[in-house]
Design a protein around this motif. Sequence first.
Motif, PDB file in Angstrom:
ATOM      1  N   GLY A  16       0.713  -1.240   0.114  1.00 56.86           N
ATOM      2  CA  GLY A  16      -0.100   0.021   0.030  1.00 56.86           C
ATOM      3  C   GLY A  16       0.689   1.339  -0.033  1.00 56.86           C
ATOM      4  N   GLN A  17       2.102   1.291   0.337  1.00 56.48           N
ATOM      5  CA  GLN A  17       2.791   2.462   0.838  1.00 56.48           C
ATOM      6  C   GLN A  17       3.136   3.140  -0.944  1.00 56.48           C
ATOM      7  N   ARG A  39      -1.248  -3.339  -4.683  1.00 54.82           N
ATOM      8  CA  ARG A  39      -0.934  -4.125  -3.731  1.00 54.82           C
ATOM      9  C   ARG A  39      -0.876  -5.865  -4.008  1.00 54.82           C
ATOM     10  N   ARG A  42       0.490  -8.799  -2.028  1.00 59.64           N
ATOM     11  CA  ARG A  42      -0.242  -8.726  -0.669  1.00 59.64           C
ATOM     12  C   ARG A  42      -1.103 -10.147  -0.974  1.00 59.64           C
ATOM     13  N   LYS A  49      -7.833  -1.489   0.230  1.00 60.17           N
ATOM     14  CA  LYS A  49      -8.239  -1.924   1.284  1.00 60.17           C
ATOM     15  C   LYS A  49      -9.027  -0.184   1.803  1.00 60.17           C
ATOM     16  N   GLN A  51      -8.590   1.577   4.209  1.00 63.85           N
ATOM     17  CA  GLN A  51      -7.711   2.648   4.420  1.00 63.85           C
ATOM     18  C   GLN A  51      -6.986   3.376   3.267  1.00 63.85           C
ATOM     19  N   LEU A 108      -1.721   5.716   8.583  1.00 62.91           N
ATOM     20  CA  LEU A 108      -1.324   5.498   7.230  1.00 62.91           C
ATOM     21  C   LEU A 108      -2.326   6.246   6.392  1.00 62.91           C
ATOM     22  N   PRO A 140       2.336   2.218  11.599  1.00 62.35           N
ATOM     23  CA  PRO A 140       2.895   3.201  12.745  1.00 62.35           C
ATOM     24  C   PRO A 140       1.699   3.760  13.816  1.00 62.35           C
ATOM     25  N   ASP A 315      11.884   4.764   5.695  1.00 61.23           N
ATOM     26  CA  ASP A 315      11.073   4.873   4.393  1.00 61.23           C
ATOM     27  C   ASP A 315      10.191   6.077   4.259  1.00 61.23           C
ATOM     28  N   GLN A 316       9.676   6.519   5.812  1.00 61.27           N
ATOM     29  CA  GLN A 316       8.828   7.585   5.770  1.00 61.27           C
ATOM     30  C   GLN A 316       9.472   9.096   5.591  1.00 61.27           C
TER      31      GLN A 316
HETATM   32  N1  LIG Z   1       6.173  -1.026  13.942  1.00 64.65           N
HETATM   33  C1  LIG Z   1       6.011   0.100  12.861  1.00 64.65           C
HETATM   34  N2  LIG Z   1       6.369   1.486  13.500  1.00 64.65           N
HETATM   35  C2  LIG Z   1       6.475   2.375  12.544  1.00 64.65           C
HETATM   36  N3  LIG Z   1       6.121   2.458  11.281  1.00 64.65           N
HETATM   37  C3  LIG Z   1       5.674   1.192  10.939  1.00 64.65           C
HETATM   38  C4  LIG Z   1       5.755  -0.073  11.832  1.00 64.65           C
HETATM   39  N4  LIG Z   1       5.326  -0.914  10.805  1.00 64.65           N
HETATM   40  C5  LIG Z   1       5.077  -0.418   9.713  1.00 64.65           C
HETATM   41  N5  LIG Z   1       5.457   0.894   9.621  1.00 64.65           N
HETATM   42  C6  LIG Z   1       5.331   1.600   8.618  1.00 64.65           C
HETATM   43  O1  LIG Z   1       4.022   1.350   7.822  1.00 64.65           O
HETATM   44  C7  LIG Z   1       4.009   1.703   6.446  1.00 64.65           C
HETATM   45  C8  LIG Z   1       3.565   0.321   5.831  1.00 64.65           C
HETATM   46  O2  LIG Z   1       3.441   0.493   4.696  1.00 64.65           O
HETATM   47  P1  LIG Z   1       2.767  -1.021   3.860  1.00 64.65           P
HETATM   48  O3  LIG Z   1       2.855  -0.746   2.096  1.00 64.65           O
HETATM   49  O4  LIG Z   1       3.173  -2.380   4.363  1.00 64.65           O
HETATM   50  O5  LIG Z   1       1.234  -0.810   4.501  1.00 64.65           O
HETATM   51  P2  LIG Z   1      -0.329  -0.851   3.859  1.00 64.65           P
HETATM   52  O6  LIG Z   1      -0.641   0.158   3.307  1.00 64.65           O
HETATM   53  O7  LIG Z   1      -0.805  -1.590   5.211  1.00 64.65           O
HETATM   54  O8  LIG Z   1      -0.152  -1.990   2.758  1.00 64.65           O
HETATM   55  P3  LIG Z   1      -0.339  -3.531   2.719  1.00 64.65           P
HETATM   56  O9  LIG Z   1      -1.588  -4.068   3.271  1.00 64.65           O
HETATM   57  O10 LIG Z   1      -0.200  -3.770   1.319  1.00 64.65           O
HETATM   58  O11 LIG Z   1       0.788  -3.893   3.529  1.00 64.65           O
HETATM   59  C9  LIG Z   1       5.272   1.978   6.000  1.00 64.65           C
HETATM   60  O12 LIG Z   1       5.812   3.089   5.922  1.00 64.65           O
HETATM   61  C10 LIG Z   1       6.367   1.507   7.548  1.00 64.65           C
HETATM   62  O13 LIG Z   1       7.486   2.042   7.639  1.00 64.65           O
END
Ligand SMILES: Nc1ncnc2c1ncn2[C@@H]1O[C@H](COP(=O)(O)OP(=O)(O)OP(=O)(O)O)[C@@H](O)[C@H]1O
Length: 402
Positions: A16-17, A39, A42, A49, A51, A108, A140, A315-316
């Motif tokens: 998703g990121q 995605r 996944r 999704k 979100q 997110l 996060p 990454d953020q």
């Molecule tokens: N424990 C954590 N603490 C801080 N940031 C986190 C943590 N776990 C994940 N993140 C951040 O959350 C984001 C997750 O991105 P990701 O693409 O995996 O999420 P998503 O939108 O839920 O998608 P998907 O369901 O496709 O995984 C990233 O920026 C990652 O750095």
Amino acid sequence: MASPVHLEGTTLEGGGQLLRIAIGLSSLTKVPVNITNIRGKRSGGGGLKAQHLTSVQWLSQASSARLSGAGLKSKEITFMPSTRDQQSETYLKSEIQISQNTPGSINLVFQAILPYLLFRGSHFPVRVHISGGTNVSNSPSHDYVSQVLLPMLSLIGIPTIESELHSRGWSQGGARLGSISYIVTPATRPLPAFQLTNRGDIKSVRVTILAPKACEQHFRDELDVMFDKRETAIFGDREPEVEVTFEDSRHDKRFYLLLVATTTSGIKLGRDWLYDHRVRVGKLEHVMSSMTKKVFSDLIEEIEHGACADEFLRDQLVVFQALAKGKSSVHGGRRKGELVEPSLHAKTAQWVVHEIIGADFDVEGGCEGIAFGSTEEDVDRKEGGKLRQSLEKLHVSTSKDK
Ligand SMILES: Nc1ncnc2c1ncn2[C@@H]1O[C@H](COP(=O)(O)OP(=O)(O)OP(=O)(O)O)[C@@H](O)[C@H]1O
């Protein structure tokens, strides 16, 4: 309008990121994007999704974009921002409300819209109220954002963002909705280049525990033992400074632990765990000891390799490096003498910013940003100058039919 930049959603991390960064940058820079196989890496078939859909829809309305293909589980969308320099009236309000009716991660959604809120060229602070999950796996948490992300954004020169937790929303122990408000003051000039290259020593550690009240003493005891054991690995020769906060999670299956180390140069490194294994009655001691062991060893690993941003923050920060004016560097640490590679999430973020705005990262974590929001860049953008032309070149070279 130029043809959209095509992004294949299975690239690298394939989650998703990729979508959040792409749509956030598109709404700011007005570069249209088309994302396929969203995605795609996944499980469960991928697609949007709730979100992700919430973020995409909000950004399309805010930037008056034409959005096609967006719906729950959609695997392809096209986002064409309006090229007129005019924002939708509705979204210029000082109060913004974004509601989700599932505990999709609030942070997110916030991650997706923050670059737009900061750099859209407004002079007025906004209060953004978002409902959903505050403590959600693989995202996060509220605690991480308020204790690590927001102070670090402030350290790199972004106007201070305040957050106010109204209620917690959980993905564990049954879905529960919560909400947070953020007060975001837009940047009135481009973000100056920033250097996160001098980590300093670990000065203090703040511990946040969310767990059932009955577990408080046991959790504190586990932490005491662990601090005694790992004191030198964390603090070296310095006198340890530790602060522990406990909050009753009011549910026997909701356990969360966050450790945040603050260094002498003001850097924050965070590691956490929202417990997502099965919680068995009579085995709560096991939950607390495994959480304590894992979160300590994750933090110590971050400390040992000397990075100036933890794995998640790295990454953020990518999008901010790419938008800043000049070369920003984020040292990711060294392991056995070799530079620590960016995570797959960070590599994906770097790929997306390259595809959309042409910003490139070097192996040391440096990036020459595009100075987004500067007068020159604005003039270029409005009058079809350098940046516009280079973006248009990018559209051609990355378009879907290539
Ligand atoms: N424990 C954590 N603490 C801080 N940031 C986190 C943590 N776990 C994940 N993140 C951040 O959350 C984001 C997750 O991105 P990701 O693409 O995996 O999420 P998503 O939108 O839920 O998608 P998907 O369901 O496709 O995984 C990233 O920026 C990652 O750095």
